[in-house]
Structures are given as structure tokens and as C-alpha cells.
Write an enzyme that holds these catalytic residues in place. Structure first.
Site, PDB file in Angstrom:
ATOM      1  N   LYS A 227       8.572 119.488 -70.637  1.00  0.00           N
ATOM      2  CA  LYS A 227       9.191 118.162 -70.410  1.00  0.00           C
ATOM      3  C   LYS A 227       8.188 117.188 -69.797  1.00  0.00           C
ATOM      4  O   LYS A 227       8.045 116.048 -70.239  1.00  0.00           O
ATOM      5  CB  LYS A 227      10.402 118.286 -69.510  1.00  0.00           C
ATOM      6  CG  LYS A 227      11.031 116.945 -69.121  1.00  0.00           C
ATOM      7  CD  LYS A 227      11.548 116.166 -70.331  1.00  0.00           C
ATOM      8  CE  LYS A 227      11.966 114.760 -69.949  1.00  0.00           C
ATOM      9  NZ  LYS A 227      13.161 114.653 -69.119  1.00  0.00           N
ATOM     10  N   CYS A 281      11.656 107.676 -67.075  1.00  0.00           N
ATOM     11  CA  CYS A 281      10.960 108.919 -67.448  1.00  0.00           C
ATOM     12  C   CYS A 281       9.442 108.764 -67.483  1.00  0.00           C
ATOM     13  O   CYS A 281       8.713 109.465 -66.786  1.00  0.00           O
ATOM     14  CB  CYS A 281      11.404 109.352 -68.843  1.00  0.00           C
ATOM     15  SG  CYS A 281      13.133 109.597 -69.018  1.00  0.00           S
TER      16      CYS A 281
HETATM   17  N1  SAJ Z   1       6.638 101.515 -74.800  1.00  0.00           N
HETATM   18  C1  SAJ Z   1       5.476 100.864 -75.203  1.00  0.00           C
HETATM   19  N2  SAJ Z   1       4.898 101.229 -76.386  1.00  0.00           N
HETATM   20  C2  SAJ Z   1       5.433 102.211 -77.175  1.00  0.00           C
HETATM   21  C3  SAJ Z   1       6.611 102.869 -76.730  1.00  0.00           C
HETATM   22  C4  SAJ Z   1       7.200 102.504 -75.545  1.00  0.00           C
HETATM   23  O1  SAJ Z   1       4.972  99.958 -74.523  1.00  0.00           O
HETATM   24  O2  SAJ Z   1       4.879 102.482 -78.248  1.00  0.00           O
HETATM   25  C5  SAJ Z   1       7.242 101.145 -73.513  1.00  0.00           C
HETATM   26  C6  SAJ Z   1       8.663 100.635 -73.633  1.00  0.00           C
HETATM   27  O3  SAJ Z   1       8.686  99.239 -73.784  1.00  0.00           O
HETATM   28  C7  SAJ Z   1       9.269 101.057 -72.300  1.00  0.00           C
HETATM   29  C8  SAJ Z   1       8.522 102.335 -71.950  1.00  0.00           C
HETATM   30  O4  SAJ Z   1       7.320 102.320 -72.725  1.00  0.00           O
HETATM   31  O5  SAJ Z   1       9.025 100.094 -71.297  1.00  0.00           O
HETATM   32  C9  SAJ Z   1       9.293 103.617 -72.254  1.00  0.00           C
HETATM   33  O6  SAJ Z   1       9.756 103.509 -73.566  1.00  0.00           O
HETATM   34  P1  SAJ Z   1      10.261 104.845 -74.377  1.00  0.00           P
HETATM   35  O7  SAJ Z   1      10.442 104.439 -75.793  1.00  0.00           O
HETATM   36  O8  SAJ Z   1       9.380 105.981 -74.082  1.00  0.00           O
HETATM   37  O9  SAJ Z   1      11.746 105.089 -73.812  1.00  0.00           O
HETATM   38  P2  SAJ Z   1      12.191 106.010 -72.582  1.00  0.00           P
HETATM   39  O10 SAJ Z   1      11.472 105.684 -71.343  1.00  0.00           O
HETATM   40  O11 SAJ Z   1      13.669 105.966 -72.540  1.00  0.00           O
HETATM   41  O12 SAJ Z   1      11.709 107.467 -73.050  1.00  0.00           O
HETATM   42  C10 SAJ Z   1      12.647 108.477 -73.324  1.00  0.00           C
HETATM   43  C11 SAJ Z   1      11.907 109.779 -73.164  1.00  0.00           C
HETATM   44  N3  SAJ Z   1      12.904 110.808 -73.260  1.00  0.00           N
HETATM   45  C12 SAJ Z   1      13.051 111.632 -72.195  1.00  0.00           C
HETATM   46  O13 SAJ Z   1      12.353 111.584 -71.214  1.00  0.00           O
HETATM   47  C13 SAJ Z   1      14.133 112.630 -72.331  1.00  0.00           C
HETATM   48  C14 SAJ Z   1      10.836 109.928 -74.216  1.00  0.00           C
HETATM   49  O14 SAJ Z   1      10.325 111.257 -74.150  1.00  0.00           O
HETATM   50  C15 SAJ Z   1      11.385 109.707 -75.592  1.00  0.00           C
HETATM   51  O15 SAJ Z   1      10.325 109.739 -76.541  1.00  0.00           O
HETATM   52  C16 SAJ Z   1      12.088 108.349 -75.660  1.00  0.00           C
HETATM   53  O16 SAJ Z   1      13.131 108.338 -74.667  1.00  0.00           O
HETATM   54  C17 SAJ Z   1      12.692 108.199 -77.040  1.00  0.00           C
HETATM   55  O17 SAJ Z   1      11.984 107.640 -77.892  1.00  0.00           O
HETATM   56  O18 SAJ Z   1      13.797 108.718 -77.235  1.00  0.00           O
END
Ligand code: SAJ
Length: 448
Positions: A227, A281
Site C-alpha cells: 500500500k 493518501c
Molecule cells: N495528480 C497530479 N497528476 C496526476 C495524478 C494526480 O497532479 O497525474 C494530483 C491530483 O490533482 C491530486 C493528487 O495528485 O491533487 C492525488 O490524486 P490521485 O489521482 O492520486 O487521487 P487520490 O489521492 O485519491 O489517490 C487515491 C489512491 N488510492 C488509495 O490510496 C487507496 C491512489 O493510489 C489511486 O491511484 C487513486 O486514488 C485513484 O486513481 O483511484
């Protein structure tokens, strides 16, 4: 005394026959959906949370979870009405449970180190009441080594039991995402790390009652590693995209074209640069991973990625400063409209919001700003009205509401026309044609 093997067999049979009772400690945005899903699968669930108001709402079949969570409110109402989900503030109720999930918050402090206060309290409270033969599963994301190093000793001390003789222990880290809680719980694979292979197998039997994706069996430290590593990996990927974006701004390239063509190369999957990395996360889990080897392994990449991503809101502020200078607007005289406060598009979740980090920088610089976010209660409202009189727009979140801005109408409302694009929502040429001074993350072709 009943042999451990028999205890686990009885527990596994209770799961299969749906006669087992599950305790869930922590009824937040992970624990409550888990409790509802297991109750929906036919198991009896006793949920425990310290928040009496939350317990009261759950007892009335009303979801305390904010935001749009498809299916959750209905499922909660259904399982409470069916008497399969009970909620209480009293840990004593866990004495009736054969399986107990720990789903409490595991934050890191300002020094990037976890204290696990809620986890320690939960483990001690459970140890005091759990019955012999219980299986305790930690769903919270923890630093590798925490379940056996912190939870096990507390359970043994409070119960007088011995692991794998009187009780069993495991880690099955949650993999949920706000907005998709039930869907992720059903469709995303899970890792069951048990204190023995037989324990892992019993855990897998349990999770296969709600998970339609693969359920893998392994040991505890592997489950803890998976994780934290999967999120540290994502953080490093995003940091790489952000660093390349900053290179593009100097070399004069368009990051989105570079990324598109790079990703056509076999095995390349460059993520997206942006205005920062927020949420519950990604900013935290890399530090949990790092904390497990603090003082033992000299980590370079994982902390550096955190620093790169945490610096993006400041980069947005620097882009704003450059654009104000080009428009001959003094920062201290400027008024800025910031679009987006949630950490993610189409979400009301503001935890670790990159926009808050930007606001802190603007406060230090004496730059005045107003905030808008259609998903966040405090910042909803008419966008044009919020923008009126401002000198600059800064887009921090890729909400749908910001994808087709009427730049001519917005331009008419503004004192100066400056647009800083942190999430690639406006084509620079369109902004320029509408009379805006434009800067965008990674848009080097438009940075004079
Ligand atoms: N972000 C970027 N660039 C990217 C992707 C995300 O700048 O290419 C930013 C987003 O704007 C945000 C942050 O990163 O501010 C996090 O975004 P995220 O898409 O990772 O969303 P989270 O934080 O909800 O991540 C969760 C995580 N799941 C768990 O921890 C269980 C992650 O592992 C998953 O990949 C993500 O959800 C998902 O895509 O489902």
C-alpha cells in the site's frame, strides 16, 4: 484449549455460513463503507466509533459521509433496517465479534513521522475485550512493521493472549477513493497479509465476500509495503511529470505534446503535471514508507519527489508573479481569483489542498485573493461575480465548471487579464486571443 487451527477453521466456516460477526473500529469514509458492504454480504456487523453524533446518524440509517458516494446511503439504510449493522461508541460490543477490523486514521505529523495515536488506542481497547480466537485486521494504511511492531504487542498486553495461539492478526490495506468508495471496495484487488498462511487464507475468505477483483494472500509486512509503495510510486511518477513540465517552460516545449509522444514509446506511462499533489493518501503514504526505515536507509528519491510536488503551488505563485510583471501590475496591488480549492476535480475533499499552500505563499507576499470552488461550501457562488475586478485568474483544479470558461465575458469583468493555468484547462492561444497574459504549467511555448 481449542487448537489454533481449529479456531481458524471455525472462523472460516462462520464467514462462509454468514454466521460470523465482524467488528469495525472507525466508521469514517473507509470503515463505514466496509461495515455496510460486509453487512450487505449477510454478515452481522458491529461498528464502533468514538463520535456519538456519527453513531446516532448511523443508527438512524443516515450516512454521515459528505460528498456524492453512489449507493452508500441506500446500502446503509438497508443494512441498518435489516438489523445487520449495529453502531455504538462502546468497544465492549466487540466481545461478540470473531473478526475485528481497525480502520482509524494514521496521519503523519509535521516532521513526516507517524505517531499512530488512534491506532494504539484502538488496539488497546480491542485487546481488553476481544474473545479468544479473534482475527484482528488492520485496514488503515501503516508504515511497514507497524502491525507486528505496534499493534501486536498492544493486543497481547491488553488481552493476555499470544498471537497465533489465542488470536490472529493481519493487514489488508484499504484501496478506496472518495467518490468511488463502494465501487473501489468491490472492484479493486486487495492484499491479505496474515500472521500465518492459514490466517491469510481466512482473511481472503472474508474479503471474497465483498471483493469481486483478485484477493491475494501474503504476509503482513508485504501487505503493509504494497500500500505505501503503490502510493509512493504514484507520487514519484507525478513528481517526474512536474519536473519535466518545468524543463519545458525553459526549453520552450509544450509538456502535453512531449508527454503524448513519450507515452507512445513502449513501456512509458508519464502521468500529468499540475498545480500540486493533495489528498489523504499520496502526500502521506510515501512518508509512512520512509518512516519505516528512518535512520537505517538513506532515501533520496522518495523525499525528493515529495519536495518536487510540494513545490508546485509555489511554482504557480512564481508564474503569477511573472505574468503580473508582464502586465505591469504590482503584486501588492493585485487582486487574484483562485479557481479550485478541493484537492481533486469533481470532489469536495479539501485535505492537503495545494490551493491552501498557494494561499499561504500569497499571504506571505501580501497578494490579495478570492477563492471559488463549486464543490466546496465556503467557495461556491457565481464565478463571474467572484472574478469581477480581479487582475488575474489562477486555475488550480480541473473541475468541469472550469473547462469551458467564457474568456471574453470573464475578460470584461476583470481589471487586468492574466490567466495562470495550473491544470491545462485553457488552450494558451485561446487565452492570448482573448487578450490574456498567459502562463501555464509546462507550456514553455508561451513563456516569453
Ligand atoms: N495528480 C497530479 N497528476 C496526476 C495524478 C494526480 O497532479 O497525474 C494530483 C491530483 O490533482 C491530486 C493528487 O495528485 O491533487 C492525488 O490524486 P490521485 O489521482 O492520486 O487521487 P487520490 O489521492 O485519491 O489517490 C487515491 C489512491 N488510492 C488509495 O490510496 C487507496 C491512489 O493510489 C489511486 O491511484 C487513486 O486514488 C485513484 O486513481 O483511484
Amino acid at each position: 484449549m481449542i487448537a489454533p487451527k481449529v479456531l481458524l477453521e471455525d472462523l472460516t466456516q462462520g464467514i462462509a455460513a454468514r454466521t460470523a460477526t465482524i467488528g469495525v473500529v472507525g466508521l469514517g469514509y473507509v470503515g463505514l463503507p466496509a461495515a455496510c458492504m460486509f453487512a450487505g454480504a449477510g454478515l452481522r456487523v458491529v461498528g464502533v466509533d468514538l463520535n456519538a453524533e456519527r453513531i446516532d446518524r448511523i443508527r438512524r440509517g443516515i450516512s454521515p459521509i459528505e460528498g456524492d458516494e453512489p449507493g452508500l446511503a441506500e446500502l446503509l439504510e438497508q443494512v441498518v433496517a435489516a438489523g445487520r449493522l449495529e453502531a455504538t461508541t462502546e468497544h465492549a460490543a466487540l466481545a461478540a465479534a470473531q473478526i475485528i477490523l481497525i480502520v482509524v486514521e494514521t496521519p503523519v505529523e509535521a516532521d513526516h513521522m507517524p505517531r499512530f495515536g488512534a491506532l494504539r488506542s484502538a488496539a488497546t481497547a480491542i485487546g481488553r475485550v476481544m474473545a479468544r480466537g479473534s482475527l484482528v485486521i488492520v485496514e488503515s494504511t501503516v508504515a511497514p512493521g507497524t502491525v507486528t511492531g505496534v499493534v501486536q504487542p498492544l493486543l497481547e498486553a491488553a488481552s493476555g493472549f499470544t498471537l497465533n495461539r489465542d488470536f490472529f492478526l493481519g493487514a489488508c490495506p484499504e484501496r478506496v477513493m472518495p467518490g468511488r468508495l463502494l465501487s473501489n471496495m468491490r472492484n479493486v484487488s486487495r492484499v491479505c497479509g496474515g500472521s500465518s498462511p492459514e490466517t491469510s487464507r481466512a482473511m481472503a475468505t472474508l474479503y471474497r465476500t465483498i471483493v469481486e477483483a483478485t484477493v491475494d494472500e501474503t504476509d503482513i509486512v508485504t501487505a503493509e509495503m504494497v500500500k505505501t509503495v503503490e502510493n509512493a510510486y504514484r507520487d514519484v511518477q507525478i513528481a517526474f511529470a512536474n519536473e519535466v513540465a518545468r524543463i519545458c517552460e525553459t526549453t520552450g516545449a509544450n509538456i502535453w505534446t512531449v508527454r503524448e509522444f513519450v507515452n507512445k514509446s513502449p513501456g512509458r506511462h508519464m502521468l500529468m503535471p499540475g498545480a500540486g499533489v493533495g489528498g489523504h493518501c499520496i502526500p502521506k503514504d510515501p512518508w509512512l514508507l520512509a518512516s519505516s526505515v528512518a535512520g537505517k536507509v538513506d532515501l533520496r528519491l522518495i523525499p525528493a519527489a515529495r519536495a518536487v510536488n510540494d513545490a508546485m503551488p509555489r511554482h504557480i505563485a512564481d508564474l503569477l508573479c511573472a505574468a503580473l510583471a508582464e502586465a505591469h501590475v504590482a503584486p501588492e496591488a493585485a487582486r487574484v481569483a483562485i479557481l479550485g480549492y478541493a484537492y481533486l476535480e469533481e470532489s469536495d475533499d479539501t485535505r492537503n489542498s495545494p490551493t491552501q499552500s498557494l494561499c499561504n505563499t500569497l499571504d506571505q507576499w501580501g497578494v490579495r485573493y478570492v477563492l471559488h470552488d463549486p464543490w466546496v461550501e465556503d467557495y461556491r457562488g457565481n464565478l463571474n461575480e467572484r472574478i469581477a475586478g480581479c487582475d488575474a485568474l489562477v486555475v488550480m483544479v480541473r473541475h468541469r465548471d472550469y473547462l469551458n470558461l467564457d474568456l471574453d465575458a470573464i475578460r470584461a469583468e476583470m481589471s487586468h487579464a492574466i490567466l495562470i493555468d495550473g491544470r491545462n484547462v485553457v488552450e494558451p492561444a485561446v487565452a492570448r486571443n482573448a487578450g490574456f497574459v498567459y502562463r501555464g504549467v509546462g507550456r514553455g511555448e508561451y513563456h516569453p
